[in-house]
Enzyme design. Structure first.
Site, PDB file in Angstrom:
ATOM      1  N   PHE A 129      41.484  28.093  28.414  1.00  0.00           N
ATOM      2  CA  PHE A 129      42.944  28.225  28.504  1.00  0.00           C
ATOM      3  C   PHE A 129      43.343  28.192  29.972  1.00  0.00           C
ATOM      4  O   PHE A 129      42.870  28.987  30.766  1.00  0.00           O
ATOM      5  CB  PHE A 129      43.456  29.523  27.859  1.00  0.00           C
ATOM      6  CG  PHE A 129      44.957  29.607  27.916  1.00  0.00           C
ATOM      7  CD1 PHE A 129      45.744  28.905  27.005  1.00  0.00           C
ATOM      8  CD2 PHE A 129      45.596  30.349  28.905  1.00  0.00           C
ATOM      9  CE1 PHE A 129      47.135  28.949  27.072  1.00  0.00           C
ATOM     10  CE2 PHE A 129      46.989  30.398  28.975  1.00  0.00           C
ATOM     11  CZ  PHE A 129      47.758  29.693  28.058  1.00  0.00           C
ATOM     12  N   ASP A 216      39.037  29.296  37.406  1.00  0.00           N
ATOM     13  CA  ASP A 216      40.303  29.886  36.969  1.00  0.00           C
ATOM     14  C   ASP A 216      40.055  31.372  36.743  1.00  0.00           C
ATOM     15  O   ASP A 216      39.506  31.776  35.712  1.00  0.00           O
ATOM     16  CB  ASP A 216      40.778  29.187  35.686  1.00  0.00           C
ATOM     17  CG  ASP A 216      42.070  29.783  35.145  1.00  0.00           C
ATOM     18  OD1 ASP A 216      42.429  30.907  35.551  1.00  0.00           O
ATOM     19  OD2 ASP A 216      42.713  29.121  34.304  1.00  0.00           O
ATOM     20  N   LYS A 245      48.295  36.818  37.062  1.00  0.00           N
ATOM     21  CA  LYS A 245      48.271  38.046  36.254  1.00  0.00           C
ATOM     22  C   LYS A 245      48.228  39.353  37.080  1.00  0.00           C
ATOM     23  O   LYS A 245      49.271  39.830  37.485  1.00  0.00           O
ATOM     24  CB  LYS A 245      47.148  37.977  35.232  1.00  0.00           C
ATOM     25  CG  LYS A 245      47.414  36.892  34.169  1.00  0.00           C
ATOM     26  CD  LYS A 245      46.693  37.117  32.861  1.00  0.00           C
ATOM     27  CE  LYS A 245      47.307  36.288  31.759  1.00  0.00           C
ATOM     28  NZ  LYS A 245      46.691  34.967  31.592  1.00  0.00           N
TER      29      LYS A 245
HETATM   30  C1  LIG Z   1      47.210  33.571  31.491  1.00  0.00           C
HETATM   31  C2  LIG Z   1      46.317  32.503  31.962  1.00  0.00           C
HETATM   32  C3  LIG Z   1      46.818  31.305  32.521  1.00  0.00           C
HETATM   33  C4  LIG Z   1      48.312  31.013  32.580  1.00  0.00           C
HETATM   34  O1  LIG Z   1      48.998  31.912  33.394  1.00  0.00           O
HETATM   35  P1  LIG Z   1      50.618  31.965  33.299  1.00  0.00           P
HETATM   36  O2  LIG Z   1      50.996  32.962  34.352  1.00  0.00           O
HETATM   37  O3  LIG Z   1      50.957  32.385  31.916  1.00  0.00           O
HETATM   38  O4  LIG Z   1      51.116  30.602  33.612  1.00  0.00           O
HETATM   39  C5  LIG Z   1      45.926  30.377  32.972  1.00  0.00           C
HETATM   40  N1  LIG Z   1      44.594  30.583  32.922  1.00  0.00           N
HETATM   41  C6  LIG Z   1      44.068  31.709  32.404  1.00  0.00           C
HETATM   42  C7  LIG Z   1      42.588  31.904  32.384  1.00  0.00           C
HETATM   43  C8  LIG Z   1      44.903  32.704  31.892  1.00  0.00           C
HETATM   44  O5  LIG Z   1      44.391  33.803  31.343  1.00  0.00           O
END
Ligand SMILES: *Cc1c(COP(=O)(O)O)cnc(C)c1O
Length: 395
Positions: A129, A216, A245
């Protein structure tokens, strides 16, 4: 109150919170809930941490926004602290995780074009994701996130999770590969860890093929796994790491950090953001990073071990629980069946949890959760699982 003017992009639970403190949220009827989600791994310092509230209110009274047409001292301070914490060289500030990943994807493409690769390809993972923008949903390995939004962005090749040989095969057959993008632990995908040593082998593979290793850490960063970034538990540095986050503890801010050959790619005009890195966001994140690195992260591993041990003990005789796994304070209870019903059963018992990948209870509480709260979390979850079992048997 009515939600009829909101686009129905979420199935919202029937509860409205008014106030938060530490690991606790209070709804508009005065009920208290133990928070096992932390706003989706965001409020790592808990709700309304005094140091963060102070940073927000003080900066809001001084200066909120000026734009990146000018130097911003809080941005420079945050960049210095974040780069030294991460052992990286440069950082670009965004307003969200998806935007941080957009920056990473653009960097990989620039890197490819610099090497005269006209169709640069990024290897991404099944179950990944990376966000909801067009580029990041194309990188995401979940059809539900992509369906209806075709045509997807091209330039991604997908490998199964935890499979180095599959990645090697893609590299051997596709000379357009310029980078590998992955989460050190897949969060939304179901709290899926990499096997020990995988990142080291991936680092060596990227070095020998001159590929960018892009991590990520939007969810795993900011202390969640027991070190500031998860890669710091392996003996490697990525070329690019993204986070968001927990970086703002609820204030929207993201970051894309680079080192080495990934650092000299963007120049004036090649990327930007109106809000990204503004005085309010950076003053807030500065207080967050300072507080996290002043003792909070040191306790995460112990708390995670206690949580996993308590969960294993509580569910040792529960047949439908297959596994308890995780690292630091990103943990999962894997069920043998869809278990989204547990979300409501837990909420009725004063516990907020999240179910991801249909059958995984994901526990991502604030990092400041204490032993007493961990015991209460497990007790309430166990109680909900017993009710779930009774429902299943009755059906
Ligand atoms: C939450 C998340 C995203 C997206 O972040 P947003 O602030 O919602 O755009 C991307 N990568 C990972 C691994 C995430 O947990």
């Amino acid at each position: 109150m009515s939600d009829k003017f909101l686009m129905p992009t979420y199935n919202r639970q029937p509860v409205t919170f008014e106030r938060g403190e530490g690991c606790w949220l209070y709804d508009d009827k005065g009920n208290a809930y133990l928070d096992g989600i932390a706003g989706i791994a965001v409020c790592n310092l808990g709700h309304c941490h005094p140091a963060i509230t102070h940073a927000i209110t003080e900066q809001a009274g001084k200066l909120v926004h000026t734009s990146n047409l000018y130097r911003i001292s809080a941005q420079e301070k945050l960049a210095t602290l974040l780069c030294s914490t991460a052992n990286m060289e440069n950082v670009f500030f965004s307003n969200s995780g998806a935007e941080a990943n957009e920056a990473a994807i653009k960097l990989a493409r620039l890197y490819g074009h610099k090497k005269n690769i006209d169709n640069p390809t990024i290897i991404v993972m099944e179950g990944a994701f990376h966000g909801r923008t067009m580029a990041t949903l194309s990188a995401t390995g979940n059809r539900k996130v992509q369906a209806g939004f075709e045509p997807l962005l091209s330039g991604f090749a997908r490998a199964p999770w935890n499979d180095l040989d599959a990645i090697k095969k893609i590299i051997a057959s596709n000379h357009n590969v310029v980078a590998i993008l992955l989460e050190p632990i897949q969060g939304e995908g179901g709290v899926n860890p990499l096997r020990k040593g995988f990142l080291n082998e991936l680092r060596a593979l990227c070095d020998s093929h001159e590929l960018l290793l892009m991590l990520d850490e939007i969810q795993t960063g900011n202390g969640r796994t027991g070190t500031y970034f998860a890669y710091q538990q392996e003996n490697i540095l990525p070329d690019v790491v993204t986070t968001a986050k927990g970086l703002g503890n609820g204030f929207p801010i993201g970051a894309c950090l680079t080192s080495g050959r990934a650092s000299a790619l963007f120049g004036p005009g090649s990327h930007g953001s109106t809000y990204g890195g503004n005085p309010l966001g950076c003053s807030t994140a500065l207080a967050v990073v300072e507080t996290l690195t002043n003792g909070v992260i040191d306790a995460v591993n112990k708390r995670g071990e206690l949580l996993r041990a308590s969960l294993r003990e509580a569910f040792s005789d529960t047949d439908m629980v297959i596994e308890v796994r995780g690292q630091g304070l990103i943990n999962a209870v894997q069920f043998d069946r869809p278990c989204t019903a547990l979300v409501g059963l837990c909420r009725e018992r004063g516990l907020l949890i999240n179910v991801t990948a249909e059958s995984v209870v994901r526990l991502i509480p604030p990092l400041v959760i204490n032993a007493k709260e961990i015991a209460l979390l497990v007790e309430r979850l166990k109680d909900a699982v017993v009710a779930f079992q009774n429902e299943q048997e009755a059906a």
